[in-house]
Design a protein around this motif. Structure first.
Motif, PDB file in Angstrom:
ATOM      1  N   LEU A 161      -4.772 -79.720  -5.994  1.00  0.00           N
ATOM      2  CA  LEU A 161      -4.266 -81.044  -6.348  1.00  0.00           C
ATOM      3  C   LEU A 161      -5.348 -81.979  -6.894  1.00  0.00           C
ATOM      4  CD1 LEU A 161      -1.968 -81.652  -3.232  1.00  0.00           C
ATOM      5  CD2 LEU A 161      -1.289 -80.853  -5.513  1.00  0.00           C
ATOM      6  N   ASP A 162      -6.591 -81.503  -6.936  1.00  0.00           N
ATOM      7  CA  ASP A 162      -7.725 -82.335  -7.335  1.00  0.00           C
ATOM      8  C   ASP A 162      -7.745 -83.614  -6.489  1.00  0.00           C
ATOM      9  OD1 ASP A 162     -10.041 -82.894  -8.758  1.00  0.00           O
ATOM     10  OD2 ASP A 162      -8.953 -84.011 -10.307  1.00  0.00           O
ATOM     11  N   TRP A 163      -7.579 -83.419  -5.165  1.00  0.00           N
ATOM     12  CA  TRP A 163      -7.492 -84.517  -4.205  1.00  0.00           C
ATOM     13  C   TRP A 163      -8.875 -84.740  -3.612  1.00  0.00           C
ATOM     14  CZ3 TRP A 163      -3.756 -84.373   0.596  1.00  0.00           C
ATOM     15  CH2 TRP A 163      -3.612 -85.658   1.108  1.00  0.00           C
ATOM     16  N   THR A 164      -9.582 -85.764  -4.121  1.00  0.00           N
ATOM     17  CA  THR A 164     -10.948 -86.030  -3.696  1.00  0.00           C
ATOM     18  C   THR A 164     -11.126 -87.502  -3.359  1.00  0.00           C
ATOM     19  OG1 THR A 164     -11.668 -86.406  -5.971  1.00  0.00           O
ATOM     20  CG2 THR A 164     -11.902 -84.164  -5.109  1.00  0.00           C
ATOM     21  N   ASP A 165     -12.211 -87.799  -2.637  1.00  0.00           N
ATOM     22  CA  ASP A 165     -12.548 -89.189  -2.351  1.00  0.00           C
ATOM     23  C   ASP A 165     -13.374 -89.751  -3.501  1.00  0.00           C
ATOM     24  OD1 ASP A 165     -15.138 -88.208  -2.000  1.00  0.00           O
ATOM     25  OD2 ASP A 165     -15.143 -88.441   0.167  1.00  0.00           O
ATOM     26  N   HIS A 166     -13.853 -90.969  -3.330  1.00  0.00           N
ATOM     27  CA  HIS A 166     -14.596 -91.610  -4.422  1.00  0.00           C
ATOM     28  C   HIS A 166     -15.969 -90.973  -4.661  1.00  0.00           C
ATOM     29  CE1 HIS A 166     -15.787 -93.801  -0.789  1.00  0.00           C
ATOM     30  NE2 HIS A 166     -16.911 -94.074  -1.407  1.00  0.00           N
ATOM     31  N   HIS A 167     -16.410 -90.086  -3.759  1.00  0.00           N
ATOM     32  CA  HIS A 167     -17.658 -89.341  -3.954  1.00  0.00           C
ATOM     33  C   HIS A 167     -17.402 -87.956  -4.555  1.00  0.00           C
ATOM     34  CE1 HIS A 167     -20.082 -92.307  -1.907  1.00  0.00           C
ATOM     35  NE2 HIS A 167     -19.268 -92.274  -0.864  1.00  0.00           N
ATOM     36  N   GLY A 168     -16.137 -87.622  -4.779  1.00  0.00           N
ATOM     37  CA  GLY A 168     -15.804 -86.331  -5.353  1.00  0.00           C
ATOM     38  C   GLY A 168     -15.627 -85.219  -4.329  1.00  0.00           C
ATOM     39  N   ARG A 169     -15.690 -85.566  -3.023  1.00  0.00           N
ATOM     40  CA  ARG A 169     -15.512 -84.557  -1.973  1.00  0.00           C
ATOM     41  C   ARG A 169     -14.028 -84.387  -1.676  1.00  0.00           C
ATOM     42  NH1 ARG A 169     -20.011 -87.650   1.309  1.00  0.00           N
ATOM     43  NH2 ARG A 169     -18.248 -89.064   1.364  1.00  0.00           N
ATOM     44  N   MET A 198      -7.316 -73.829   4.569  1.00  0.00           N
ATOM     45  CA  MET A 198      -6.171 -74.013   3.713  1.00  0.00           C
ATOM     46  C   MET A 198      -6.201 -75.408   3.085  1.00  0.00           C
ATOM     47  SD  MET A 198      -2.126 -73.916   4.591  1.00  0.00           S
ATOM     48  CE  MET A 198      -1.872 -72.192   4.361  1.00  0.00           C
ATOM     49  N   ALA A 199      -6.585 -76.403   3.868  1.00  0.00           N
ATOM     50  CA  ALA A 199      -6.622 -77.774   3.351  1.00  0.00           C
ATOM     51  C   ALA A 199      -7.582 -77.883   2.172  1.00  0.00           C
ATOM     52  CB  ALA A 199      -7.024 -78.746   4.461  1.00  0.00           C
ATOM     53  N   ARG A 200      -8.709 -77.186   2.261  1.00  0.00           N
ATOM     54  CA  ARG A 200      -9.685 -77.226   1.164  1.00  0.00           C
ATOM     55  C   ARG A 200      -9.053 -76.680  -0.118  1.00  0.00           C
ATOM     56  NH1 ARG A 200     -14.091 -74.234   3.200  1.00  0.00           N
ATOM     57  NH2 ARG A 200     -14.415 -76.034   4.514  1.00  0.00           N
ATOM     58  N   GLN A 201      -8.295 -75.594   0.001  1.00  0.00           N
ATOM     59  CA  GLN A 201      -7.661 -74.991  -1.170  1.00  0.00           C
ATOM     60  C   GLN A 201      -6.602 -75.931  -1.756  1.00  0.00           C
ATOM     61  OE1 GLN A 201      -8.483 -71.871  -2.602  1.00  0.00           O
ATOM     62  NE2 GLN A 201      -7.273 -72.777  -4.229  1.00  0.00           N
ATOM     63  N   VAL A 202      -5.815 -76.555  -0.879  1.00  0.00           N
ATOM     64  CA  VAL A 202      -4.793 -77.498  -1.357  1.00  0.00           C
ATOM     65  C   VAL A 202      -5.456 -78.668  -2.081  1.00  0.00           C
ATOM     66  CG1 VAL A 202      -2.991 -79.119  -0.625  1.00  0.00           C
ATOM     67  CG2 VAL A 202      -3.092 -76.828   0.380  1.00  0.00           C
ATOM     68  N   CYS A 203      -6.547 -79.185  -1.519  1.00  0.00           N
ATOM     69  CA  CYS A 203      -7.268 -80.279  -2.184  1.00  0.00           C
ATOM     70  C   CYS A 203      -7.749 -79.853  -3.567  1.00  0.00           C
ATOM     71  CB  CYS A 203      -8.446 -80.727  -1.331  1.00  0.00           C
ATOM     72  SG  CYS A 203      -7.990 -81.665   0.137  1.00  0.00           S
ATOM     73  N   GLU A 204      -8.214 -78.620  -3.662  1.00  0.00           N
ATOM     74  CA  GLU A 204      -8.682 -78.123  -4.954  1.00  0.00           C
ATOM     75  C   GLU A 204      -7.528 -78.026  -5.948  1.00  0.00           C
ATOM     76  OE1 GLU A 204     -10.570 -73.994  -6.534  1.00  0.00           O
ATOM     77  OE2 GLU A 204     -11.505 -74.857  -4.730  1.00  0.00           O
TER      78      GLU A 204
END
Length: 72
Positions: free
Chosen positions: A9-17, A1-7
């Protein structure tokens, strides 16, 4: 679920993960405050997996001894 929420919200680190761990923490805090209801977490098995069975390697080609092969 967290992966979907990150997607979403476009919530990524400085490497784009995706920042999945931060998202999990945030989701758990929202649930603790009673703002959301999360589904029951799936069981996770951290036991090492056994290696797949490997067929025996075929017999190697015979290597001729030096000087025993006639060319041409």
């Amino acid at each position: 679920m967290a992966r979907q929420v990150c997607e979403w919200l476009d919530w990524t680190d400085h490497h784009g993960r995706p920042k999945e761990i931060s998202c999990r923490i945030a989701l758990n805090r929202l649930q603790a405050k009673g703002l959301i209801d999360l589904p029951v977490a799936r069981a996770v098995n951290f036991a090492p997996r056994s290696a797949p069975e490997v067929d025996q390697a075929p017999e190697p080609w015979p290597v001729p001894k030096r000087g025993s092969v006639a060319l041409g």
